[in-house]
Design a protein around this motif. Structure first.
Motif, PDB file in Angstrom:
ATOM      1  N   GLU A  42      36.796   6.235 -54.945  1.00 32.10           N
ATOM      2  CA  GLU A  42      38.207   6.591 -54.770  1.00 32.10           C
ATOM      3  C   GLU A  42      38.370   8.110 -54.798  1.00 32.10           C
ATOM      4  O   GLU A  42      37.567   8.825 -55.384  1.00 32.10           O
ATOM      5  N   ALA A  43      39.417   8.575 -54.144  1.00 32.46           N
ATOM      6  CA  ALA A  43      39.726  10.004 -54.209  1.00 32.46           C
ATOM      7  C   ALA A  43      40.027  10.376 -55.654  1.00 32.46           C
ATOM      8  O   ALA A  43      40.733   9.651 -56.349  1.00 32.46           O
ATOM      9  N   PRO A  44      39.470  11.488 -56.138  1.00 33.76           N
ATOM     10  CA  PRO A  44      39.666  11.847 -57.549  1.00 33.76           C
ATOM     11  C   PRO A  44      41.100  12.248 -57.841  1.00 33.76           C
ATOM     12  O   PRO A  44      41.783  12.822 -56.994  1.00 33.76           O
ATOM     13  N   GLN A  45      41.540  11.936 -59.038  1.00 29.51           N
ATOM     14  CA  GLN A  45      42.821  12.440 -59.526  1.00 29.51           C
ATOM     15  C   GLN A  45      42.522  13.781 -60.187  1.00 29.51           C
ATOM     16  O   GLN A  45      41.988  13.827 -61.297  1.00 29.51           O
ATOM     17  N   ARG A 197      46.280  17.150 -49.608  1.00 21.35           N
ATOM     18  CA  ARG A 197      45.563  16.686 -48.414  1.00 21.35           C
ATOM     19  C   ARG A 197      44.574  15.567 -48.729  1.00 21.35           C
ATOM     20  O   ARG A 197      44.152  14.850 -47.822  1.00 21.35           O
ATOM     21  N   LEU A 198      44.198  15.424 -50.003  1.00 22.35           N
ATOM     22  CA  LEU A 198      43.304  14.324 -50.373  1.00 22.35           C
ATOM     23  C   LEU A 198      43.925  12.969 -50.075  1.00 22.35           C
ATOM     24  O   LEU A 198      43.207  11.983 -49.864  1.00 22.35           O
ATOM     25  N   GLU A 199      45.238  12.900 -50.088  1.00 20.78           N
ATOM     26  CA  GLU A 199      45.929  11.628 -49.927  1.00 20.78           C
ATOM     27  C   GLU A 199      46.103  11.215 -48.468  1.00 20.78           C
ATOM     28  O   GLU A 199      46.566  10.111 -48.196  1.00 20.78           O
ATOM     29  N   ARG A 200      45.748  12.096 -47.539  1.00 19.86           N
ATOM     30  CA  ARG A 200      45.891  11.728 -46.127  1.00 19.86           C
ATOM     31  C   ARG A 200      44.872  10.645 -45.774  1.00 19.86           C
ATOM     32  O   ARG A 200      43.702  10.736 -46.129  1.00 19.86           O
ATOM     33  N   PRO A 201      45.277   9.624 -45.026  1.00 21.54           N
ATOM     34  CA  PRO A 201      44.351   8.525 -44.736  1.00 21.54           C
ATOM     35  C   PRO A 201      43.210   8.918 -43.802  1.00 21.54           C
ATOM     36  O   PRO A 201      42.095   8.411 -43.936  1.00 21.54           O
ATOM     37  N   THR A 204      39.606  14.815 -40.083  1.00 19.20           N
ATOM     38  CA  THR A 204      38.446  15.108 -39.253  1.00 19.20           C
ATOM     39  C   THR A 204      37.367  15.753 -40.123  1.00 19.20           C
ATOM     40  O   THR A 204      37.644  16.298 -41.203  1.00 19.20           O
ATOM     41  N   ARG A 205      36.143  15.700 -39.648  1.00 19.95           N
ATOM     42  CA  ARG A 205      35.041  16.297 -40.404  1.00 19.95           C
ATOM     43  C   ARG A 205      35.247  17.806 -40.532  1.00 19.95           C
ATOM     44  O   ARG A 205      34.942  18.394 -41.571  1.00 19.95           O
ATOM     45  N   THR A 206      35.787  18.426 -39.500  1.00 16.53           N
ATOM     46  CA  THR A 206      36.031  19.869 -39.552  1.00 16.53           C
ATOM     47  C   THR A 206      37.006  20.222 -40.664  1.00 16.53           C
ATOM     48  O   THR A 206      36.799  21.186 -41.418  1.00 16.53           O
ATOM     49  N   GLU A 207      38.076  19.455 -40.811  1.00 12.86           N
ATOM     50  CA  GLU A 207      39.049  19.706 -41.879  1.00 12.86           C
ATOM     51  C   GLU A 207      38.422  19.509 -43.250  1.00 12.86           C
ATOM     52  O   GLU A 207      38.655  20.295 -44.175  1.00 12.86           O
ATOM     53  N   LEU A 208      37.604  18.464 -43.381  1.00 10.69           N
ATOM     54  CA  LEU A 208      36.959  18.200 -44.662  1.00 10.69           C
ATOM     55  C   LEU A 208      35.995  19.324 -45.033  1.00 10.69           C
ATOM     56  O   LEU A 208      35.900  19.721 -46.207  1.00 10.69           O
ATOM     57  N   ALA A 229      35.224  18.515 -55.218  1.00 11.64           N
ATOM     58  CA  ALA A 229      34.204  19.065 -54.323  1.00 11.64           C
ATOM     59  C   ALA A 229      33.182  18.000 -53.951  1.00 11.64           C
ATOM     60  O   ALA A 229      32.785  17.880 -52.781  1.00 11.64           O
ATOM     61  N   ASP A 230      32.741  17.203 -54.931  1.00 15.17           N
ATOM     62  CA  ASP A 230      31.761  16.147 -54.655  1.00 15.17           C
ATOM     63  C   ASP A 230      32.346  15.083 -53.735  1.00 15.17           C
ATOM     64  O   ASP A 230      31.666  14.581 -52.827  1.00 15.17           O
ATOM     65  N   TRP A 231      33.604  14.716 -53.969  1.00 16.78           N
ATOM     66  CA  TRP A 231      34.233  13.694 -53.135  1.00 16.78           C
ATOM     67  C   TRP A 231      34.356  14.185 -51.697  1.00 16.78           C
ATOM     68  O   TRP A 231      34.096  13.422 -50.756  1.00 16.78           O
ATOM     69  N   LEU A 232      34.750  15.432 -51.502  1.00 20.23           N
ATOM     70  CA  LEU A 232      34.842  15.985 -50.150  1.00 20.23           C
ATOM     71  C   LEU A 232      33.477  15.990 -49.477  1.00 20.23           C
ATOM     72  O   LEU A 232      33.353  15.668 -48.285  1.00 20.23           O
TER      73      LEU A 232
END
Length: 520
Positions: A42-45, A197-201, A204-208, A229-232
């Motif tokens: 899951e995306a980190p809080q 921005r973490l919450e966007r469904p 793109t790889r470039t944005e990440l 950072a690890d999640w990204l």
């Protein structure tokens, strides 16, 4: 109150509930990741450690203090936080853990008519000043790190320090100027934008990659940003075909564990504990995939290529080998692994898949993973089948090739698992997992057979490993006697008499060079 971390009570939830209704636990949370696949993360809080989530490994925490009331808890957190380790604030209600951020407590205290706003502001200003003073210095890095730490921990109160906190902090550091104040505010707003921005469904790889570079540069001084950072990085890897192929080779088979979580774990609220061996190998796989992804997207292509070359991608076999077929016919876990892989391939290729149109990079990476994983599963099942069901030597095989055929078992085990030792670790770990009590209801009928198969394969592997070790003393003596008994090599004959051609060649050399001035 204790100043040193204490061992964790056996039943932490009940222990904390017994401390009182307004009790808070301040606990240090060690680094770690839950044993799930990349997709299950899951995306980190941001600002939370995630230790209160369902299924979290509570052995990662060490109890530091128990406080009562919001004011005392926040004061102790601000005092203990060192900007390096993760300090979590936990409460329990009806046996369920909940994690709080210091910003939540500060916001509640600020709106409490009985609260001491002046004292609260002073405590926050002192903590913010320390986050700057203890961070890496130079080119305003200290204030950038402090602003990022504020946003991570205090966002529930404000996205950046209010003037009542910022001004005394800058004054204490002797840096009260408009440029520094603007830097703090701008940094806070930028971190908030990254978190949102973490919450966007779909990204793109470039944005990440852009977001990862921004967060990674701050994570060293702001540990609360490390999970982000690890999640990204994991999300980038999910959209990189080479990263997913590397993952397919290195990840252990967790089919039994994942099925247990979906079945009994979901129904009964219990979560099975993955064995240490596979948990360690899973962590190694994730660390390696992250290392490749970071190198590949930071201009270090040669380092990324070295990692790919170190672990060749298995070719997807068009047919299933005899040993792999035998293992799959007898192992329920192996059959489930093949079934799950086929289901994943069907879901990825379905036209109504969420990634089919919205995220083509992720779809391509997923299909690359599934193809490589099918080849890796075949390698593992073929090796285990050779161990558990050794085939007799073919009747018409030349005698000289018999040892070559026998050596294929060891070669296939190494090809599938890396080394004989790693293969033994995985088999022992899976056997331990299968025999954990209580055995989940959905595999009670198969656990006995599965454990027998694993024991048989493990026994054959130990025999194979023993045969591959160095010779013992008696072997060395026997080989020495054999070498001494061999006939001696005859002495070399004397030099042959010179021929006419040899004499002509010698005379030409003695004559020297024909060109004047040439070196002799």
């Amino acid at each position: 109150m204790s100043e040193q971390p204490a061992p964790l009570p056996d039943d932490f939830r009940s222990w904390l509930a017994e401390r009182g209704q307004d009790a808070y636990a301040l606990v240090w949370v060690a680094e770690g990741s839950e044993p799930t696949g990349f997709e299950g993360t899951e995306a980190p809080q941001v600002g939370e450690t995630g230790i209160a989530r369902a299924g979290a490994d509570l052995t990662r925490i060490a109890s530091q203090d128990v406080t009562h009331g919001r004011a005392e808890t926040l004061r102790r957190w601000l005092q203990l936080d060192d900007g390096v380790r993760h300090l979590a604030i936990l409460t329990t209600e009806s046996g369920v853990l909940r994690e709080h951020t210091p910003g939540e407590l500060a916001a509640e205290l600020l709106h409490d008519p009985a609260g001491d706003e002046a004292r609260l502001t002073e405590q926050l200003a002192d903590w913010f000043y320390r986050r700057n003073a203890e961070a890496q210095q130079g080119l305003e890095l200290g204030w950038i790190a402090a602003a990022a730490a504020w946003t991570c921990h205090m966002r529930a109160l404000a996205s950046h320090p209010p003037p009542s906190v910022l001004t005394p902090s800058l004054e204490r550091a002797g840096e009260l100027d408009e440029l520094t104040a603007d830097l703090v505010v701008t940094t806070g707003l930028r971190i908030v934008d990254l978190i949102d921005r973490l919450e966007r469904p779909y990204r793109t790889r470039t944005e990440l990659i852009e977001d990862w570079h921004a967060v990674e540069s701050l994570a060293a001084d702001v540990p609360a940003l490390a999970p982000m950072a690890d999640w990204l990085l994991d999300q980038i890897a999910l959209r990189d075909a080479h990263a997913q192929q590397l993952r397919a080779v290195l990840e252990p088979d967790l089919t039994d564990y994942l099925r247990d979580r979906r079945a009994d774990g979901a129904l009964l609220g219990t979560v099975p504990v993955l064995d240490e061996a596979r948990a360690a190998h899973l962590a190694q796989a994730r660390e390696t995939v992250r290392a490749y992804t970071a190198a590949a997207h930071s201009g270090r292509e040669s380092e990324a290529r070295q990692l790919l070359d170190a672990f060749p991608i298995p070719v997807r076999d068009l047919t299933t080998s005899g040993p792999a077929t035998a293992w799959r016919e007898n192992s329920a876990t192996a059959a489930d692994a093949v079934e799950d892989l086929a289901a994943q391939r069907a879901a990825a290729g379905a036209e109504d898949s969420t990634d089919y149109f919205a995220d083509p990079e992720r779809l391509h990476a997923a299909t690359s993973y599934l193809a490589a994983r099918e080849g890796q599963l075949h390698l593992m099942h073929d090796a285990l089948g050779r161990l558990a069901f050794p085939a007799p030597t073919p009747r018409d095989l030349p005698e000289a090739l018999a040892p070559v055929a026998a050596a294929q078992t060891q070669r296939r085990v190494i090809e599938a698992f890396g080394t004989l030792e790693r293969a033994a670790q995985l088999l022992e770990g899976q056997l331990h997992y299968q025999l954990q009590q209580p055995i989940p209801a959905h595999r009670r009928a198969t656990t006995g057979t599965e454990s027998d198969l694993l024991n048989r394969a493990l026994g054959a592997l130990e025999h194979t490993a023993a045969a591959a070790v160095s010779f013992d003393e008696e072997d060395i003596r026997a080989r020495l006697r054999e070498a001494m008994a061999r006939p001696a090599i005859p002495a070399a004959a004397g030099p042959a008499a010179p021929t006419g051609q040899d004499e002509a060649h010698a005379q030409a050399l003695a004559a020297g060079p024909a060109a004047p001035g040439a070196d002799r």
